[in-house]
Design an enzyme around this catalytic site. Structure first.
Site, PDB file in Angstrom:
ATOM      1  N   THR B 163       0.758  -1.187  -0.143  1.00  0.00           N
ATOM      2  CA  THR B 163       0.206  -0.070   0.055  1.00  0.00           C
ATOM      3  C   THR B 163       0.839   1.217  -0.120  1.00  0.00           C
ATOM      4  OG1 THR B 163      -0.249  -0.446   2.379  1.00  0.00           O
ATOM      5  CG2 THR B 163      -1.970  -1.101   0.968  1.00  0.00           C
ATOM      6  N   LYS B 189       3.716  -7.417   3.243  1.00  0.00           N
ATOM      7  CA  LYS B 189       3.510  -5.885   3.331  1.00  0.00           C
ATOM      8  C   LYS B 189       3.037  -5.517   4.603  1.00  0.00           C
ATOM      9  CE  LYS B 189       0.242  -3.826   2.490  1.00  0.00           C
ATOM     10  NZ  LYS B 189      -0.597  -2.981   3.538  1.00  0.00           N
ATOM     11  N   THR B 200      -3.761  -3.832   7.514  1.00  0.00           N
ATOM     12  CA  THR B 200      -2.193  -3.943   7.254  1.00  0.00           C
ATOM     13  C   THR B 200      -1.680  -5.206   6.667  1.00  0.00           C
ATOM     14  OG1 THR B 200      -2.435  -3.602   9.584  1.00  0.00           O
ATOM     15  CG2 THR B 200      -1.113  -1.864   8.428  1.00  0.00           C
ATOM     16  N   GLU B 283       5.331   2.864  10.168  1.00  0.00           N
ATOM     17  CA  GLU B 283       5.030   4.216   9.935  1.00  0.00           C
ATOM     18  C   GLU B 283       5.899   5.342  10.665  1.00  0.00           C
ATOM     19  OE1 GLU B 283       0.287   4.340   8.733  1.00  0.00           O
ATOM     20  OE2 GLU B 283       0.750   4.033  10.830  1.00  0.00           O
ATOM     21  N   ASN B 406      -0.605   9.541  10.478  1.00  0.00           N
ATOM     22  CA  ASN B 406      -1.947   9.348  10.869  1.00  0.00           C
ATOM     23  C   ASN B 406      -2.898  10.487  11.294  1.00  0.00           C
ATOM     24  OD1 ASN B 406      -1.703   6.552  10.673  1.00  0.00           O
ATOM     25  ND2 ASN B 406      -0.152   6.503  11.988  1.00  0.00           N
ATOM     26  N   THR B 411     -10.964  13.691   5.260  1.00  0.00           N
ATOM     27  CA  THR B 411     -12.313  14.124   4.858  1.00  0.00           C
ATOM     28  C   THR B 411     -12.248  15.327   4.054  1.00  0.00           C
ATOM     29  OG1 THR B 411     -13.079  14.905   6.976  1.00  0.00           O
ATOM     30  CG2 THR B 411     -14.029  12.682   6.122  1.00  0.00           C
TER      31      THR B 411
END
Lengths: 411, 411
Positions: B163, B189, B200, B283, B406, B411
């Site tokens: 991803t 991944k 994930t 991350e 994160n 939106t």
């Protein structure tokens, strides 16, 4: 939270904090533990006579010397204490036998000055872990503080227990019952950990209600469950967490089964405000998040789901970014270990329904995002199990500032 | 980790990944799930005939449609599968009955193209939660992929399951035993969640050893415990986590009690590298942290202490700042729920002793800080219980970049 249906009492906010209740005095000063000139770092809270006292302590296996000593003293004194001494700037944790001797010296100085048995004195410390107290500064500081005890110094006590809290926390209420009125007040410090290796939460409560040590302990446990034990900044339980409550009886209002709820409501109101203020002053916090979980099979289930959501870094960062990311809330609930049917669950953020019947309502996300731009964010999860249990947990968002504060190079 | 004392085999790294083992082909292409032109988002891995297959899945109560369907298929096929189809860019989670129908269509397309029963096809999805797959793109994509199956396309498969992983992950080894040599290879991944709402981990392993589905499952469980299940980026268990292993038998090496350890060691070696690579690509990660807990009363105890330290935001931020903050490590171990005597425990960072006999050794902190400035940080905790159990957990540091990734407004 307490059911107020059986409550025959009125709870009204009043000015003041730890010395608002009759029968208590305090003093605070700069003893020299903190480097900054004049920074308050030592406080003594005293009652005129031995009074009912209860304590709750960290469940961490690694407990600081003052925690171990205070537990011992509460047992030996059967819950009757004269005074509490608190220092900030040094947690006296992981300090070995010297640390325990220092904690004993602290209570010994108070006891000698007040002329009471040592077991009637309790102690709490907060600050850096793994560093010994400088007793040549602390001991004379304690003697000076005891000589300055007075009413009306509660706000100084509130400042003296701070480490890097962004603001002092104090609060008091008057509880009016058919048997008369009494006061509950308190102060707390939280989680400003800009200086690394801090050990955190301390809460101090007083009341002039007349209550036995046993009933006071029961009320303290019950109120802490939904307040001080219902907050989390980063899921870290420290080595020093301590909550004390003292009851002087000076109001003349006797707590029995008939007005136990009144005492509980007073403790709950003061504790809830102090606890939420700790979250508001959490490290790097920009928002307070209130997480309500309803329709769980038990209170433990509800608390476990709420706590898992509250400690989820993905949820906390989403709130920081005002992102109504219901998927992270659902996923956190799903991994909490509590059984429920996701297809029966609903998720609301700021009153806006985002997830229901196993499906998202992303069309409403912009409305929820608006709500999340404020400083108080409301997350509501209905587990739909048919059970009627509910829990509320408060936490704060996770910001880059939290990382900066705690990642700063210490050595 | 596996004891190598009983191992009569040599494990040597070789080139390749998921198609390194004989008997497997793959193909990968851009079907259009990902917006970016040409970005690989679909892959099929196939064997020439139904082969022993094992799967491990997320324990999250909220499970994506492909997880539910694959579990069902593994049961119905008695662990004999022909192919696995994986898409990235869409997790097909929280997508209701439509999502389940889409997952069925995906395996149906593969089964029709290969001419095998549907239950011999497994499926995994990764990407955004709460969004439906665009089947008008996915279905023709699957048919095209099956028509392009070939050896030597393993690295395309590794890229097609990504991803926002910062790099593809693949790995293979040759295991030489007295009975001959076989190959174990795989791809995985992880946790690049720059696009929010991702689900994930996916791991895919193949071997040309000959082994029954039951023994393959046992070996997969055993190897995953100390590799894929021994990593944590942020303590979040997703809705889609899936690990598959297929064994073609094409090497002719039969796995029996005598060389079970050889198979296990092959799976462990490949899985460990892929798992640690997931952490390295976590991350915002800048460092991989290896946490070893020794002298626990049980393996579960050791894992629980290691996991609590690994998920502690205070430990992770301290590592980020190269701060040898042993106090946070000790406090995390203390709140893990595992009983031990802090006075018997020791903490080393980078081989430097920082805590022993309940007391700090802060004089050595600068040495440990030097070690922590590197990209691989070693934390070692000896619980000193007298029990001989040990566990290793890998995690990454917590950086401001994690919060940025994160917390980005979705939106």
């Amino acid at each position: 939270m307490a059911e107020s249906s059986t409550l025959n009492a009125t709870v009204t906010p009043i000015d003041g904090g730890i010395t608002a209740a009759k029968g208590f005095t305090s003093a605070a000063l700069h003893s020299g533990i903190k480097v900054k000139t004049g920074a308050l770092d030592l406080t003594v809270i005293a009652s005129e006579k031995p009074v009912a006292t209860a304590g709750l302590f960290t469940l961490n296996l690694v407990q600081a010397a003052p925690v171990i000593l205070s537990k011992e003293h509460l047992e030996r004194s059967s819950g009757l204490s004269r005074a509490i001494v608190v220092n900030s700037g040094c947690a006296n944790a992981c300090t070995g036998t010297q640390g325990f001797a220092d904690a004993k010296t602290m209570v010994g100085e108070v006891a000698t000055s007040l002329g009471c048995p040592v077991e009637q004195v309790l102690v709490a410390s907060t600050g850096v872990i793994g560093v010994n107290l400088n007793m040549s500064k602390v001991a004379p500081g304690i003697r000076a503080a005891v000589s300055q005890l007075a009413r009306g110094k509660g706000s100084e006590t509130a400042r003296a227990i701070m480490t890097t809290d962004p603001f002092p926390k104090e609060c008091a209420v008057r509880v009016e019952t058919a048997a008369g009125s009494f006061i509950v007040g308190g102060t707390a410090k939280g989680s400003g950990m800009i200086e690394p290796n801090m050990a955190t939460m301390i809460g101090l409560l007083t009341t002039d209600a007349q209550v036995s040590p046993t009933v006071l302990r029961r009320a303290l446990e019950e109120s802490a469950r939904d307040t001080f034990n219902a907050i989390t900044v980063d899921g870290e339980c420290s080595t020093n967490d301590t909550l004390f409550a003292m009851a002087s009886g000076a109001s003349g209002v006797v707590i029995d089964e008939g007005n136990y709820q009144a005492l509980l409501e007073g403790l709950l109101t003061v504790s809830r405000q102090l606890a939420v203020d700790i979250v508001r002053g959490g490290e790097g916090a920009t928002k307070v998040i209130r997480i309500t979980v309803e329709n769980a099979r038990s209170g433990d289930d509800a608390r476990q789901v709420a706590r898992t959501i509250a400690n989820s870094p993905l949820v906390k960062t989403a709130v920081h970014g005002a992102d109504p990311n219901w998927g992270r809330i659902v996923a956190a609930a799903g991994r909490s270990g509590v059984k429920f049917d996701p297809n029966q669950a609903t998720v609301h953020v700021g009153g806006v329904r985002l997830f229901e019947n196993g499906l998202p309502h992303d069309d409403k996300a912009p409305l929820a995002a608006e709500h999340m731009k404020g400083t108080d964010v409301d997350i509501h999860v209905d587990l739909g199990t048919g059970g009627g249990s509910k829990a509320v947990i408060w936490t704060c968002d996770l910001s880059a500032e939290y990382v900066r504060i705690n990642g700063e190079y210490r050595t």
